[in-house]
Design a protein around this motif. Structure first.
Motif, mmCIF file in Angstrom:
data_model
loop_
_atom_site.group_PDB
_atom_site.id
_atom_site.type_symbol
_atom_site.label_atom_id
_atom_site.label_comp_id
_atom_site.label_asym_id
_atom_site.label_seq_id
_atom_site.Cartn_x
_atom_site.Cartn_y
_atom_site.Cartn_z
ATOM 1 N N ASN A 274 0.796 -1.230 0.000
ATOM 2 C CA ASN A 274 0.000 0.000 0.000
ATOM 3 C C ASN A 274 0.829 1.280 0.000
ATOM 4 O O ASN A 274 0.263 2.373 -0.079
ATOM 5 C CB ASN A 274 -0.914 0.020 1.239
ATOM 6 C CG ASN A 274 -2.082 -0.931 1.111
ATOM 7 O OD1 ASN A 274 -2.466 -1.308 0.012
ATOM 8 N ND2 ASN A 274 -2.629 -1.337 2.243
ATOM 9 N N VAL A 275 2.149 1.151 0.101
ATOM 10 C CA VAL A 275 2.987 2.343 0.245
ATOM 11 C C VAL A 275 2.918 3.240 -0.986
ATOM 12 O O VAL A 275 2.798 4.476 -0.864
ATOM 13 C CB VAL A 275 4.442 1.948 0.561
ATOM 14 C CG1 VAL A 275 5.370 3.163 0.442
ATOM 15 C CG2 VAL A 275 4.533 1.363 1.961
ATOM 16 N N SER A 276 2.992 2.675 -2.167
ATOM 17 C CA SER A 276 2.963 3.493 -3.391
ATOM 18 C C SER A 276 1.653 4.252 -3.505
ATOM 19 O O SER A 276 1.637 5.448 -3.844
ATOM 20 C CB SER A 276 3.166 2.616 -4.629
ATOM 21 O OG SER A 276 4.472 2.083 -4.657
ATOM 22 N N LEU A 282 -1.781 10.521 -0.899
ATOM 23 C CA LEU A 282 -1.491 11.449 0.204
ATOM 24 C C LEU A 282 -0.013 11.828 0.129
ATOM 25 O O LEU A 282 0.809 11.299 0.882
ATOM 26 C CB LEU A 282 -1.800 10.802 1.557
ATOM 27 C CG LEU A 282 -3.208 10.258 1.788
ATOM 28 C CD1 LEU A 282 -3.300 9.601 3.167
ATOM 29 C CD2 LEU A 282 -4.251 11.352 1.654
ATOM 30 N N PRO A 283 0.352 12.715 -0.778
ATOM 31 C CA PRO A 283 1.769 13.061 -0.954
ATOM 32 C C PRO A 283 2.393 13.514 0.368
ATOM 33 O O PRO A 283 1.849 14.384 1.052
ATOM 34 C CB PRO A 283 1.732 14.213 -1.963
ATOM 35 C CG PRO A 283 0.418 14.066 -2.673
ATOM 36 C CD PRO A 283 -0.524 13.508 -1.663
ATOM 37 N N TRP A 287 1.156 16.270 3.190
ATOM 38 C CA TRP A 287 0.525 15.791 4.412
ATOM 39 C C TRP A 287 1.490 15.751 5.597
ATOM 40 O O TRP A 287 1.071 15.523 6.726
ATOM 41 C CB TRP A 287 -0.089 14.408 4.174
ATOM 42 C CG TRP A 287 -1.307 14.490 3.313
ATOM 43 C CD1 TRP A 287 -1.357 14.489 1.953
ATOM 44 C CD2 TRP A 287 -2.655 14.624 3.757
ATOM 45 N NE1 TRP A 287 -2.656 14.602 1.520
ATOM 46 C CE2 TRP A 287 -3.475 14.684 2.604
ATOM 47 C CE3 TRP A 287 -3.264 14.678 5.011
ATOM 48 C CZ2 TRP A 287 -4.866 14.809 2.672
ATOM 49 C CZ3 TRP A 287 -4.641 14.800 5.091
ATOM 50 C CH2 TRP A 287 -5.419 14.865 3.925
ATOM 51 N N GLY A 288 2.775 15.952 5.341
ATOM 52 C CA GLY A 288 3.725 16.136 6.425
ATOM 53 C C GLY A 288 4.086 14.898 7.218
ATOM 54 O O GLY A 288 4.184 14.961 8.443
ATOM 55 N N TYR A 289 4.279 13.762 6.552
ATOM 56 C CA TYR A 289 4.730 12.561 7.247
ATOM 57 C C TYR A 289 5.997 12.039 6.580
ATOM 58 O O TYR A 289 6.303 12.404 5.432
ATOM 59 C CB TYR A 289 3.646 11.475 7.258
ATOM 60 C CG TYR A 289 3.265 10.974 5.879
ATOM 61 C CD1 TYR A 289 3.959 9.929 5.275
ATOM 62 C CD2 TYR A 289 2.211 11.552 5.166
ATOM 63 C CE1 TYR A 289 3.626 9.472 4.007
ATOM 64 C CE2 TYR A 289 1.871 11.104 3.905
ATOM 65 C CZ TYR A 289 2.577 10.063 3.322
ATOM 66 O OH TYR A 289 2.243 9.628 2.062
ATOM 67 N N SER A 290 6.735 11.194 7.268
ATOM 68 C CA SER A 290 7.985 10.672 6.709
ATOM 69 C C SER A 290 8.230 9.249 7.217
ATOM 70 O O SER A 290 7.794 8.883 8.313
ATOM 71 C CB SER A 290 9.168 11.563 7.096
ATOM 72 O OG SER A 290 9.244 11.723 8.501
ATOM 73 N N PRO A 291 8.933 8.418 6.425
ATOM 74 C CA PRO A 291 9.238 7.045 6.855
ATOM 75 C C PRO A 291 10.362 7.046 7.882
ATOM 76 O O PRO A 291 11.348 7.765 7.735
ATOM 77 C CB PRO A 291 9.667 6.369 5.556
ATOM 78 C CG PRO A 291 10.244 7.474 4.729
ATOM 79 C CD PRO A 291 9.451 8.708 5.074
ATOM 80 N N ILE A 292 10.221 6.223 8.918
ATOM 81 C CA ILE A 292 11.257 6.198 9.952
ATOM 82 C C ILE A 292 11.739 4.794 10.290
ATOM 83 O O ILE A 292 12.709 4.653 11.048
ATOM 84 C CB ILE A 292 10.764 6.871 11.254
ATOM 85 C CG1 ILE A 292 9.501 6.171 11.789
ATOM 86 C CG2 ILE A 292 10.531 8.359 11.040
ATOM 87 C CD1 ILE A 292 9.118 6.591 13.196
#
Length: 322
Positions: A274-276, A282-283, A287-292
């Motif tokens: 579902n990541v792509s 939701l770019p 939307w202000g999120y990042s992978p951690i």
């Protein structure tokens, strides 16, 4: 003459928040009557803020009003729920009308911003304490839980955790910063932003979600534990704000991002399949999120840097009262 409870409620809280058509009976009776939408699950949460435990003595009244609602909104955001109604219990050491007016203004502004109605509550005398119970709804069986993460899922977080811990240190005089940085960090602590729109939008993508209130590392560990998994957080992936880095340096900023509290961001997991679609619909730049990090099979939460496990403990500027 001291205000009676009826006069206090009537003056400061009867028109607090939004007027909603689904409130059949609100403030003024023994209990509220509410119309819950068909085809939805009712979602409920409650939080208490105590003076000197959850916020510093002398914290602005508007901030206390904002925060006691914001922390509850954040819980609903983590479930992907839409807020509707709140109940407020307020314990006051004395009747200070200026304080009450500011508290009600801070509470009401945030309530109106998220279409929330205040439908009842209670006031009493004692040490300063504010409790909010929030009620909302989510389409049946679509609520996000902490328990849905699976090994291989990617871990994301919204915003820039650590800011509120820096803001608390500024508020308490433990951290000196430039005017601009101090203003930014104090606002992040005093007036947190619940990620309501993001939470609602994540329902179609996230496998699990939790709100970050007690520190990112601890809260992602709770999510992993609920899911029967573990999680690895990549130290170099942590996104920290420029004002925080300016105030404490890059290394300390990353420590606060992991261990600082009171951010009220959302940490969520997404399956690789579902990541792509998540990034397309939701770019992250919008939307202000990042992978951690990534979810793994073995239990526990670890911070990795170039393949090495790093150690962190709660110290310095962290969750107030901890």
């Amino acid at each position: 003459m001291p205000l009676s409870e009826f006069t206090l409620i009537d003056r400061y809280f009867r028109n607090c928040g939004l007027k909603r058509p689904d409130v059949r009976l609100g403030i003024g009776d023994d209990a509220a009557l509410l119309d819950s939408p068909a085809g939805c699950d009712l979602v409920a949460a409650i939080d208490t803020l105590v003076d000197g435990v959850h916020f510093p003595h002398g914290c602005p009244a508007a901030s206390v009003g904002h925060r006691v609602l914001a922390v509850n909104l954040s819980d609903l955001a983590a479930m992907g729920a839409k807020p509707a109604w709140v109940l407020l219990a307020l314990t006051l050491p004395n009747i200070n009308e200026d304080w009450l007016a500011e508290f009600a203004a801070g509470f009401s502004e945030l309530a109106r911003a998220h279409d929330v109605a205040l439908v009842g509550g209670d006031t009493t005398s004692g040490p300063l304490c504010a409790t909010v119970q929030i009620l909302g709804h989510v389409p049946r069986a679509q609520a996000m839980l902490r328990s849905g993460a699976r090994p291989g899922d990617l871990v994301f977080v919204s915003g820039t955790p650590g800011d509120a811990a820096g803001g608390l240190a500024v508020e308490q005089g433990r951290l000196q910063a430039t005017t601009d940085a101090a203003t930014y960090l104090r606002k992040r602590f005093l007036y947190p932003t619940p990620r309501m729109a993001l939470g609602k939008s994540l329902r179609s993508y996230a496998s699990a979600c939790i709100d970050v209130s007690d520190g990112l590392l601890g809260d992602v560990g709770k999510l992993a534990h609920a899911s029967g998994c573990g999680v690895d957080i990549e130290y170099t992936n942590l996104r920290v704000s420029e004002p925080l880095v300016e105030a404490v340096g890059d290394e300390r900023a990353r420590e606060l991002a992991l261990t600082g509290g009171d951010d009220y961001e959302l940490c969520f997991t997404v399956s690789p399949a579902n990541v792509s679609k998540l990034r397309q619909d939701l770019p992250p730049e919008r939307w202000g999120y990042s992978p951690i990090g990534v979810v793994r099979e073995t239990p526990g939460a670890a911070v990795m840097n170039n393949g090495n496990v790093m150690e962190f403990s709660h110290s310095g500027y962290d969750h107030f009262g901890k």
